[in-house]
Write an enzyme that holds these catalytic residues in place. Structure first.
Site, PDB file in Angstrom:
ATOM      1  N   GLY A   1      -4.293  -4.651   5.835  1.00 60.66           N
ATOM      2  CA  GLY A   1      -3.214  -4.456   6.799  1.00 60.66           C
ATOM      3  C   GLY A   1      -3.454  -3.197   7.613  1.00 60.66           C
TER       4      GLY A   1
ATOM      5  N   ASP B   1      -7.279   3.046  -2.859  1.00 64.45           N
ATOM      6  CA  ASP B   1      -8.001   3.053  -1.568  1.00 64.45           C
ATOM      7  C   ASP B   1      -8.237   4.501  -1.155  1.00 64.45           C
ATOM      8  OD1 ASP B   1      -9.068   2.630   0.933  1.00 64.45           O
ATOM      9  OD2 ASP B   1      -7.316   1.602   1.771  1.00 64.45           O
TER      10      ASP B   1
ATOM     11  N   LYS C   1     -10.118  -7.751   7.453  1.00 65.03           N
ATOM     12  CA  LYS C   1      -9.201  -7.343   8.522  1.00 65.03           C
ATOM     13  C   LYS C   1      -9.792  -7.895   9.814  1.00 65.03           C
ATOM     14  CE  LYS C   1      -7.564  -2.900   6.675  1.00 65.03           C
ATOM     15  NZ  LYS C   1      -7.794  -1.437   6.711  1.00 65.03           N
TER      16      LYS C   1
ATOM     17  N   SER D   1       0.854  -1.183   0.000  1.00 58.25           N
ATOM     18  CA  SER D   1       0.000   0.000   0.000  1.00 58.25           C
ATOM     19  C   SER D   1       0.891   1.234   0.000  1.00 58.25           C
ATOM     20  CB  SER D   1      -0.886  -0.039   1.257  1.00 58.25           C
ATOM     21  OG  SER D   1      -1.632   1.145   1.371  1.00 58.25           O
TER      22      SER D   1
ATOM     23  N   ASN E   1     -10.217   5.424   1.580  1.00 56.12           N
ATOM     24  CA  ASN E   1     -10.540   5.593   3.011  1.00 56.12           C
ATOM     25  C   ASN E   1     -11.682   6.588   3.223  1.00 56.12           C
ATOM     26  OD1 ASN E   1      -7.248   4.881   3.414  1.00 56.12           O
ATOM     27  ND2 ASN E   1      -8.707   3.821   4.744  1.00 56.12           N
TER      28      ASN E   1
ATOM     29  N   LYS F   1      -1.125  -0.873  -4.387  1.00 54.95           N
ATOM     30  CA  LYS F   1      -2.341  -0.132  -4.014  1.00 54.95           C
ATOM     31  C   LYS F   1      -1.932   1.315  -3.768  1.00 54.95           C
ATOM     32  CE  LYS F   1      -4.820  -0.057   0.403  1.00 54.95           C
ATOM     33  NZ  LYS F   1      -5.549  -0.869   1.397  1.00 54.95           N
ATOM     34  N   LEU F   2      -2.624   2.225  -4.440  1.00 50.29           N
ATOM     35  CA  LEU F   2      -2.357   3.652  -4.249  1.00 50.29           C
ATOM     36  C   LEU F   2      -3.418   4.232  -3.332  1.00 50.29           C
ATOM     37  CD1 LEU F   2      -1.638   4.816  -7.929  1.00 50.29           C
ATOM     38  CD2 LEU F   2      -0.002   3.967  -6.214  1.00 50.29           C
ATOM     39  N   LYS F   3      -2.981   4.946  -2.317  1.00 49.23           N
ATOM     40  CA  LYS F   3      -3.915   5.697  -1.485  1.00 49.23           C
ATOM     41  C   LYS F   3      -4.336   6.924  -2.291  1.00 49.23           C
ATOM     42  CE  LYS F   3      -4.109   3.528   2.477  1.00 49.23           C
ATOM     43  NZ  LYS F   3      -5.384   3.034   2.991  1.00 49.23           N
TER      44      LYS F   3
ATOM     45  N   GLU G   1     -11.267   0.801  -3.294  1.00 46.39           N
ATOM     46  CA  GLU G   1     -11.566   0.434  -1.906  1.00 46.39           C
ATOM     47  C   GLU G   1     -12.194   1.613  -1.169  1.00 46.39           C
ATOM     48  OE1 GLU G   1      -8.047  -1.165  -0.113  1.00 46.39           O
ATOM     49  OE2 GLU G   1      -8.854  -1.132   1.914  1.00 46.39           O
TER      50      GLU G   1
ATOM     51  N   ASP H   1     -13.928  -1.884   2.921  1.00 43.93           N
ATOM     52  CA  ASP H   1     -13.009  -2.104   4.044  1.00 43.93           C
ATOM     53  C   ASP H   1     -13.732  -1.638   5.320  1.00 43.93           C
ATOM     54  OD1 ASP H   1     -11.007  -1.911   5.983  1.00 43.93           O
ATOM     55  OD2 ASP H   1      -9.643  -0.704   4.810  1.00 43.93           O
TER      56      ASP H   1
HETATM   57  O1  SMG Z   1      -0.431  -2.581   6.734  1.00 43.96           O
HETATM   58  O2  SMG Z   1       0.422  -2.205   4.784  1.00 43.96           O
HETATM   59  C1  SMG Z   1      -0.353  -1.931   5.695  1.00 43.96           C
HETATM   60  C2  SMG Z   1      -1.254  -0.738   5.535  1.00 43.96           C
HETATM   61  C3  SMG Z   1      -2.289  -0.993   4.505  1.00 43.96           C
HETATM   62  O3  SMG Z   1      -3.342   0.853   3.511  1.00 43.96           O
HETATM   63  C4  SMG Z   1      -3.326   0.111   4.440  1.00 43.96           C
HETATM   64  N1  SMG Z   1      -4.193   0.189   5.462  1.00 43.96           N
HETATM   65  O4  SMG Z   1      -7.433   1.470   4.798  1.00 43.96           O
HETATM   66  O5  SMG Z   1      -6.521  -0.333   4.185  1.00 43.96           O
HETATM   67  C5  SMG Z   1      -6.471   0.716   4.799  1.00 43.96           C
HETATM   68  C6  SMG Z   1      -5.240   1.166   5.552  1.00 43.96           C
HETATM   69  C7  SMG Z   1      -5.570   1.415   6.966  1.00 43.96           C
HETATM   70  C8  SMG Z   1      -4.429   1.811   7.829  1.00 43.96           C
HETATM   71  S1  SMG Z   1      -3.783   3.321   7.409  1.00 43.96           S
HETATM   72  C9  SMG Z   1      -2.813   3.819   8.742  1.00 43.96           C
HETATM   73 MG    MG Z   2      -8.531   0.408   3.293  1.00 39.74          MG
END
Ligand code: SMG
Ligand code: MG
Length: 367
Positions: free
Chosen positions: A291, A189, A263, A135, A191, A161-163, A214, A239
């Protein structure tokens, strides 16, 4: 089995680089570890709640408080402490799933260790290694992002995966596709950073052949996701919205998603995560393991879970060095883009005592 002693231990792990998402930036992982001691064995669990309630309503100080005041006393009262007894005993507490999951994991670890069974085999794993994705946080510029992605691909990661967030979505996806090609397994993703009013804009992602988008909308908005899915070709993966097996069944029935991020912390434990996997697998819905910047303790459990047959997409289960210079366990290492599933009893890993001491910021022992 009966609980004899519990340790709530806070550890602080500096991240190798700041991790920016649509809800904030993290530079250090402040983690709550739970250690349970019984006459037969000891076990460890990790709470995935963040330092602040930005990903979800839970946060690490709150998790420690609810464990101390409500969850641990309820489990201490159990005379026949079995892993399946933990969630029912904690059912009187609403929410606090990440805190509950940490305690259940510690009990599972101790129980499995006393029987010489690995968590992977207990959960029903069918593989000895799992494909690793990574990520990638929101960056200050496109060149910086492309360098980061290039580094991860050189290391062997099999999926990127790109935020994303408003203002950092179409351009980074286009830049990554242009530089690394259409074959790269790529997903995004958000969020929960968008609203349904962004549907037209998000449809601009469709031409890039993403595996999934996501959690584009807020946690509670299943109907919004269903409407958005009707307007997108890209599959929606939920998620934050998937807080239980029931929530997943509802989301699937409404057409709010086509893929599910699993998760364990978010759904209250690894046993509920396995049931979530089972539901999706039975319905032909792909799942993958999310994760939460776990230490080696939580990572060991995630990798075991990700080895179940329905996990058909690479997870956010990256190697330890993607997160930390120093992990609390022996590091998880990428081997041809995969992580090995621990085979020893319980989690199959344990904290390295000297490292644990070095990273610990606080210990509380309860009897
Ligand atoms: O554990 O590699 C990891 C982080 C993966 O992007 C990730 N997690 O929304 O999926 C999600 C985020 C939540 C945690 S961001 C601090
Ligand atoms: Mg997520």
């Amino acid at each position: 089995m009966k609980l004899a002693q519990v340790e709530l231990r806070r550890v602080a792990l500096p991240l190798v680089a700041p991790f920016r998402t649509s809800f904030g930036v993290e530079t250090t992982r402040d983690v709550l570890l739970v250690r349970v001691v019984t006459a037969d064995a000891e076990g460890w669990g990790e709470c995935v709640a963040g330092a602040e309630p930005r990903y979800s309503s839970e946060y690490v100080d709150g998790a420690a408080d609810v464990l101390r005041r409500f969850l641990l006393p309820a489990v201490a009262d159990l005379h026949d402490l079995r892993p399946e007894a933990v969630a029912p005993a904690l059912g009187f507490v609403k929410g606090h799933r990440m805190a509950k999951a940490a305690l259940e994991l510690a009990v599972l670890d101790a129980w499995l260790r006393s029987r010489g069974i690995s968590l992977a085999s207990h959960l029903g794993a069918t593989r000895e290694r799992v494909p690793a994705g990574v990520s990638v946080g929101i960056m200050g510029s496109l060149p910086e992002l492309l360098d980061a992605v290039a580094g991860y691909l050189d290391a062997g990661y099999l999926r990127i995966k790109l935020k994303i967030e408003p203002g950092w979505d179409l351009a980074p996806v286009e830049a990554v596709r242009e530089r690394f090609g259409g074959e790269l397994m790529l997903q995004v993703d958000a969020n929960a950073a968008y609203t349904l009013a962004d549907a037209g804009h998000l449809a601009g992602l469709d031409p890039f052949g993403l595996l999934l988008i996501e959690q584009p909308l807020p946690e509670e908005d299943l109907l919004g996701h269903a409407e958005l899915q009707r307007r997108l070709r890209t599959p929606i993966c939920l998620d934050e919205s998937i807080t239980s097996v029931k929530a997943a069944a509802d989301a699937l029935a409404l057409g709010a998603c086509r893929i599910v991020n699993v998760k364990a912390g978010r759904v209250g434990g690894y046993l509920e995560a396995r049931r979530l996997h089972d539901l999706c697998h039975a319905r032909g819905v792909p799942v993958w393991c999310g994760g939460m910047l776990e230490t080696g303790i939580g990572r060991a459990a995630n990798v075991a879970l990700a080895a179940l047959p329905g996990f058909t997409l690479p997870g956010d289960t990256s190697a330890s060095d993607r997160y930390f210079h120093l992990d609390v366990t022996a590091p998880f290492v990428l081997q041809n883009g995969h992580l090995a599933v621990p085979q020893g009893p319980g989690l199959g890993v344990e904290p390295l005592p000297a490292v644990l001491e070095e990273l610990t910021t606080r210990v509380e022992r309860l009897r």
